[in-house]
Design an enzyme around this catalytic site. Structure first.
Site, PDB file in Angstrom:
ATOM      1  N   CYS A   3       0.797  -1.173  -0.010  1.00 51.54           N
ATOM      2  CA  CYS A   3      -0.085   0.083   0.128  1.00 51.54           C
ATOM      3  C   CYS A   3       0.773   1.194   0.038  1.00 51.54           C
ATOM      4  CB  CYS A   3      -1.006  -0.037   1.337  1.00 51.54           C
ATOM      5  SG  CYS A   3      -0.247  -0.156   2.815  1.00 51.54           S
ATOM      6  N   HIS A  57      -1.778   6.558   5.125  1.00 49.22           N
ATOM      7  CA  HIS A  57      -0.403   5.516   5.283  1.00 49.22           C
ATOM      8  C   HIS A  57       0.534   6.141   4.568  1.00 49.22           C
ATOM      9  CE1 HIS A  57       0.291   1.062   5.984  1.00 49.22           C
ATOM     10  NE2 HIS A  57       0.631   1.859   7.050  1.00 49.22           N
TER      11      HIS A  57
END
Length: 110
Positions: A3, A57
């Site tokens: 990710c 993130h």
């Protein structure tokens, strides 16, 4: 793909090797370099408004690494991965942000 490297590549237009984000970012003091220009920052220069929704993130250990300091006009979501979608708890703490303005620092989240 993982990710964090994928997000960094999409937001900068650069390969992960060049962004320095080569693996997912655990809960540590790290993030997308402040020298990197994001797509949101480029669009802002052309009078667009951009909003981020979902998982960031890409670093949050210091306020300048958060989405509304990286070109987004607002952010609705969480900073880390492994989020519990119902309680919004991750790494032992609450992680959900409703930042409705650019440069939304401490105390700004709704």
């Amino acid at each position: 793909p993982s990710c964090s490297p994928t997000r960094a590549a999409i937001l900068t237009g650069r390969k992960p090797l060049h962004t320095g984000i080569n693996f997912w970012l655990p809960n540590i003091a790290a993030g997308l370099s402040l020298n990197e220009v994001t797509l949101a920052q480029v669009l802002n220069r052309r009078n667009f408004t951009s909003h981020a929704v979902g998982k960031w993130h890409l670093g949050f250990h210091k306020t300048p690494y958060t989405p509304t300091f990286r070109g987004f006009s607002s952010f609705y979501g969480y900073y880390e991965g492994s989020e519990d979608y119902y309680t919004h708890v991750t790494s032992g703490g609450f992680d959900f942000h409703d930042e409705r303005a650019p440069f939304c620092g401490p105390g700004c989240t709704q």
